[in-house]
Scaffold this active site. Structure first.
Site, mmCIF file in Angstrom:
data_model
loop_
_atom_site.group_PDB
_atom_site.id
_atom_site.type_symbol
_atom_site.label_atom_id
_atom_site.label_comp_id
_atom_site.label_asym_id
_atom_site.label_seq_id
_atom_site.Cartn_x
_atom_site.Cartn_y
_atom_site.Cartn_z
ATOM 1 N N GLU A 111 9.288 27.908 -39.413
ATOM 2 C CA GLU A 111 8.779 29.219 -39.015
ATOM 3 C C GLU A 111 7.583 29.120 -38.074
ATOM 4 O OE1 GLU A 111 6.770 32.920 -41.415
ATOM 5 O OE2 GLU A 111 8.803 32.342 -41.987
ATOM 6 N N ASP A 171 5.862 26.410 -45.379
ATOM 7 C CA ASP A 171 5.036 27.282 -46.207
ATOM 8 C C ASP A 171 3.548 27.039 -45.963
ATOM 9 O OD1 ASP A 171 7.311 28.382 -47.720
ATOM 10 O OD2 ASP A 171 7.467 26.358 -48.506
#
Length: 386
Positions: free
Chosen positions: A276, A22
């Site tokens: 990610e 994140d």
């Protein structure tokens, strides 16, 4: 008299749920918006220690200004602190659906700011369909979905305009900073989550006739190997420690800043990456790789995994594609391979390594023909303001 034009102001909010994905995406987004779009970025985060892992020189306390970005603390569910220290927002981005507090919602209403929900990356068809769509709120405000992806119909990927410059390094000095000696075999980066699969894959590498050096970043892979008994408890305790087992050399490397991660990928011959941000950067480096996707309950992540590789591996020769998928699925908990099948799949990949490399470069070139996420965002902002 010429009137000085004020920079647009972006309020960016991040909740660190687990690991570094994140904050990794949020920090890269903040940097690109600040450096390339001329936007004054103000980032609220709930875990300064997570950001300091990526940026070791970060000041000890918030609020502060770091690399031109204003940083503030916040606790999700409570009013965000220090709103009065930031200019009113033109753009508000909540990353990964972190619920914004009431004082931020009031600022959005008052300012009529453009409001985005910057969601997790996905190659699934629904993500492209949802990208850029409004989500009407009960108070009449519009919030828009932003979904990064791999086609022009998506929200794009975070890529710097000067990416080619960012990946340049002096090999000898960089290897020294990673506690690496002279290269003697192909080097693969292992940056993954804890999993019992690592001991099984280590056995496969041990049985292979091809020597390999495994660069272990972070503690999770090492801890997995130690818990399984594949690695002695006293092994790889310090950066630069080496554990040799047959033709496999394991080397513990320092956990490097985000700013150096692209260089590390370019140094390696292949990689297993997680999350990610690292996943995107492995594609930009055009290296053979596996994606250790963040695991979800009931294996909900497998559909997302398959959607990506359905696009990225569409033109691969069938033996290469099948071998990669079987190993990728095992890495991510979708199946369990026998030692013989796993060994055969790895041998197929290594035997076809030049083809795998060319396919990785072809995919990178395809991604680089597209607008980046922030270029698309600038277009979206301009359309919203007309």
């Amino acid at each position: 008299m010429q009137i000085e034009k004020k920079s647009p102001v972006c309020w960016l909010f991040c909740t660190v749920i687990d690991n570094l994905g994140d904050i990794g995406v949020s920090w890269r987004l903040a940097q690109i918006l600040s450096r390339e779009s001329g936007i004054s970025v103000h980032l609220w985060l709930d875990d300064i220690h997570a950001l300091r892992t990526l940026c070791p020189n970060l000041p000890d306390a918030l609020p502060c200004n770091y690399q031109g970005i204003s940083l503030y603390p916040w606790q999700p569910g409570k009013n965000a602190e220090h709103l009065d220290k930031a200019p009113p927002p033109d753009l508000v981005i909540e990353t990964f659906a972190c619920d914004l507090p009431e004082n931020v919602l009031n600022a959005i209403r008052t300012r009529q700011a453009l409001w985005l929900n910057w969601e997790y990356l996905s190659a699934e068809s629904w993500a492209e369909a949802m990208h850029g769509k409004p989500s009407p709120q009960t108070d009449g405000q519009q919030k828009y979905f932003w979904l990064m992806g791999f086609t022009e119909r998506s929200g794009g990927l975070l890529r710097e305009k000067n990416y080619a410059e960012l990946v340049q390094y002096q090999a000898e000095d960089f290897r020294k900073s990673l506690c690496l000696s002279e290269k003697t075999a192909p080097e693969w980066l292992l940056f993954g989550y804890e999993s019992p699969v690592w001991s099984q894959w280590l056995h496969t590498w041990q049985q292979s006739k091809y020597p390999i050096t495994l660069l272990l970043a972070g503690k999770q892979v090492i801890q997995s190997l130690q818990r399984s008994g594949a690695l002695p408890a006293e092994a790889l305790q310090r950066n630069g420690d080496i554990f040799q087992t047959g033709t496999v050399k394991l080397v513990r490397i320092p956990f490097i800043p985000q700013s150096d991660f692209d260089k590390l990928l370019h140094l390696c011959d292949g990689a297993i990456v997680r999350g990610e941000d690292s996943f995107i950067r492995a594609q930009f480096a055009a290296k053979p790789f596996f994606w250790f996707i963040y695991p979800q309950e009931e294996n909900a992540h497998i559909e997302k995994l398959h959607a990506f590789w359905h696009k990225a591996a569409a033109d691969w020769p069938e033996p290469l594609k099948q071998a990669h998928q079987s190993l990728s699925d095992e890495l991510n908990g979708a199946n369990v391979l026998s030692a013989e099948v796993r060994q055969a799949a790895w041998q197929t990949l290594i035997s076809n390594l030049p083809t795998w490399q060319k396919q990785a470069e072809k995919w990178r070139d395809y991604l680089f023909t597209q607008h980046s996420a922030t270029e698309k965002l600038n277009i979206f902002i301009n359309l919203h303001n007309t």
